[in-house]
Design a protein around this motif. Structure first.
Motif, PDB file in Angstrom:
ATOM      1  N   PRO A   1      10.760  -9.073 -17.324  1.00 14.54           N
ATOM      2  CA  PRO A   1      10.160 -10.187 -17.128  1.00 14.54           C
ATOM      3  C   PRO A   1      10.475 -11.000 -16.058  1.00 14.54           C
ATOM      4  CG  PRO A   1      11.073  -9.950 -19.463  1.00 14.54           C
ATOM      5  CD  PRO A   1      11.570  -8.865 -18.788  1.00 14.54           C
ATOM      6  N   MET A   2       9.407 -11.667 -15.366  1.00 11.59           N
ATOM      7  CA  MET A   2       9.557 -12.363 -13.942  1.00 11.59           C
ATOM      8  C   MET A   2       8.596 -13.653 -14.025  1.00 11.59           C
ATOM      9  SD  MET A   2       7.505  -9.773 -11.270  1.00 11.59           S
ATOM     10  CE  MET A   2       5.732  -9.600 -11.647  1.00 11.59           C
ATOM     11  N   ARG A   3       8.939 -14.582 -13.391  1.00 11.04           N
ATOM     12  CA  ARG A   3       8.253 -15.584 -12.808  1.00 11.04           C
ATOM     13  C   ARG A   3       7.278 -15.249 -11.600  1.00 11.04           C
ATOM     14  NH1 ARG A   3      12.994 -16.792 -14.788  1.00 11.04           N
ATOM     15  NH2 ARG A   3      13.419 -17.911 -16.357  1.00 11.04           N
ATOM     16  N   LEU A   4       6.216 -15.724 -11.599  1.00 11.89           N
ATOM     17  CA  LEU A   4       5.534 -15.313 -10.345  1.00 11.89           C
ATOM     18  C   LEU A   4       6.012 -16.217  -9.228  1.00 11.89           C
ATOM     19  CD1 LEU A   4       1.877 -15.039 -11.881  1.00 11.89           C
ATOM     20  CD2 LEU A   4       3.462 -13.322 -11.201  1.00 11.89           C
ATOM     21  N   ALA A   5       5.967 -15.750  -7.882  1.00 13.17           N
ATOM     22  CA  ALA A   5       6.505 -16.385  -6.579  1.00 13.17           C
ATOM     23  C   ALA A   5       5.369 -17.568  -6.508  1.00 13.17           C
ATOM     24  CB  ALA A   5       6.480 -15.318  -5.580  1.00 13.17           C
ATOM     25  N   ASP A   6       5.756 -18.414  -5.599  1.00  9.36           N
ATOM     26  CA  ASP A   6       4.709 -19.398  -4.863  1.00  9.36           C
ATOM     27  C   ASP A   6       3.602 -18.680  -4.438  1.00  9.36           C
ATOM     28  OD1 ASP A   6       6.378 -21.372  -5.915  1.00  9.36           O
ATOM     29  OD2 ASP A   6       7.304 -21.855  -4.024  1.00  9.36           O
ATOM     30  N   GLY A   7       2.358 -19.034  -4.419  1.00 10.98           N
ATOM     31  CA  GLY A   7       1.217 -18.721  -4.010  1.00 10.98           C
ATOM     32  C   GLY A   7       0.476 -17.355  -4.896  1.00 10.98           C
ATOM     33  N   GLN A   8       1.401 -16.876  -5.683  1.00  5.60           N
ATOM     34  CA  GLN A   8       0.803 -15.717  -6.483  1.00  5.60           C
ATOM     35  C   GLN A   8       0.222 -16.359  -7.803  1.00  5.60           C
ATOM     36  OE1 GLN A   8       0.440 -12.852  -5.275  1.00  5.60           O
ATOM     37  NE2 GLN A   8       1.929 -12.853  -3.574  1.00  5.60           N
ATOM     38  N   ASN A   9      -0.774 -15.586  -8.476  1.00  5.22           N
ATOM     39  CA  ASN A   9      -1.188 -15.920  -9.555  1.00  5.22           C
ATOM     40  C   ASN A   9      -1.503 -14.585 -10.717  1.00  5.22           C
ATOM     41  OD1 ASN A   9      -3.683 -14.974  -8.733  1.00  5.22           O
ATOM     42  ND2 ASN A   9      -4.261 -16.666  -7.823  1.00  5.22           N
ATOM     43  N   LEU A  10      -1.863 -14.834 -11.793  1.00  2.00           N
ATOM     44  CA  LEU A  10      -2.160 -13.996 -12.610  1.00  2.00           C
ATOM     45  C   LEU A  10      -3.313 -12.811 -12.141  1.00  2.00           C
ATOM     46  CD1 LEU A  10      -1.835 -12.299 -15.204  1.00  2.00           C
ATOM     47  CD2 LEU A  10      -3.305 -14.113 -16.469  1.00  2.00           C
ATOM     48  N   GLU A  11      -4.198 -13.232 -11.502  1.00  2.00           N
ATOM     49  CA  GLU A  11      -5.063 -12.268 -10.917  1.00  2.00           C
ATOM     50  C   GLU A  11      -4.713 -11.391  -9.873  1.00  2.00           C
ATOM     51  OE1 GLU A  11      -8.815 -10.334 -10.361  1.00  2.00           O
ATOM     52  OE2 GLU A  11      -8.034 -11.763 -12.207  1.00  2.00           O
ATOM     53  N   ALA A  12      -3.739 -11.977  -9.184  1.00  2.00           N
ATOM     54  CA  ALA A  12      -3.056 -11.097  -8.127  1.00  2.00           C
ATOM     55  C   ALA A  12      -2.189 -10.104  -8.805  1.00  2.00           C
ATOM     56  CB  ALA A  12      -2.008 -12.004  -7.068  1.00  2.00           C
ATOM     57  N   LEU A  13      -1.706 -10.603  -9.750  1.00  2.00           N
ATOM     58  CA  LEU A  13      -0.584  -9.632 -10.661  1.00  2.00           C
ATOM     59  C   LEU A  13      -1.508  -8.511 -11.189  1.00  2.00           C
ATOM     60  CD1 LEU A  13       2.036  -8.660 -11.761  1.00  2.00           C
ATOM     61  CD2 LEU A  13       1.927 -10.480 -13.566  1.00  2.00           C
TER      62      LEU A  13
END
Length: 236
Positions: free
Chosen positions: A70-82
């Motif tokens: 489990p990870m938190r998304l970096a600044d500037g990233q979002n679910l769509e990018a993931l």
């Protein structure tokens, strides 16, 4: 639904008999995002624990083996990018076939482990960790301190620093957790119950044909977001 963290899992196919039983055993269905009715298992009452207590710790994660923690998304990233990154990863990775699964003790936990050569499986897990890491926010200092308090080897400390989690890459061990940490006196009865009810259902061979992107809700429960079929040849 808004998620606080994301992970990449192997999640058993919903049509598999072993997956259905183990999901009900844990009491949480990631696919539907709802509690699963736990079975009545004769003999467990002699442990002094009921099934709800036995499975309390792993329940919120659902039935899975972690491929990227489990990870938190970096600044500037979002679910769509993931999502896009997961699709790209899966398109480059081949399905993995292993001899089977077996019930094992991991200290005072019970879990499913694979039988046979794990090289291809470990390579898949490594790709999940490395190829998606650009989307990961650094782990908070409190989380790092908690990991270190458990006592880490030099290799595990290096992984924690580089990847935010100690048990990846050369320290990775594929496992599907089925219990929390059990009292020593309870282990034999719980192990016997799983041997009787789950072991006959385990697949041979055992195949990993997709990866699951999952998200953690505000209450700490994990939900299936999407499955990604492995359609590549495993090349980097």
């Amino acid at each position: 639904m808004t998620f606080t963290r994301y992970a990449i899992y192997f999640a058993p196919p919903t049509e598999a008999a072993w997956g259905k039983f183990a999901t009900s055993w844990l009491g949480w269905d990631m696919e539907s995002g709802t509690p699963a009715t736990q079975p009545e298992i004769p003999g467990l009452n002699i442990t002094g624990l009921d099934l709800a207590a036995i499975t309390q710790v792993p329940r919120k994660y659902g039935l899975h083996a972690t491929m990227k923690p489990p990870m938190r998304l970096a600044d500037g990233q979002n679910l769509e990018a993931l999502r896009l990154a997961c699709a790209d990863l899966a398109a480059r990775q081949a399905p993995v076939t292993l001899e089977g699964l077996h019930l094992a003790r991991l200290g005072r936990f019970l879990a499913l482990r694979v039988t046979g050569d794990e090289a291809a499986l470990n390579a898949l897990a490594t790709a999940c960790v490395r190829d998606l890491d650009a989307l990961r926010a650094p782990a908070p200092e409190a989380e790092l301190a908690k990991r270190r308090a458990a006592g880490l080897s030099p290799a595990q400390e290096a992984n924690l620093t580089a990847w935010g989690y100690p048990y990846v890459l050369d320290q990775f061990r594929f496992h599907v957790t089925l219990t929390g940490k059990l009292p020593k006196a309870s282990l034999p009865a719980v192990e016997a119950a799983l041997t009787e009810h789950l072991t006959p259902l385990l697949p041979s061979p055992f195949e990993i044909r997709d990866l699951a992107l999952v998200g953690e809700d505000s209450g700490g429960r994990f939900h299936m977001i999407q499955r990604y079929a492995l359609t590549g040849d495993g090349a980097a």
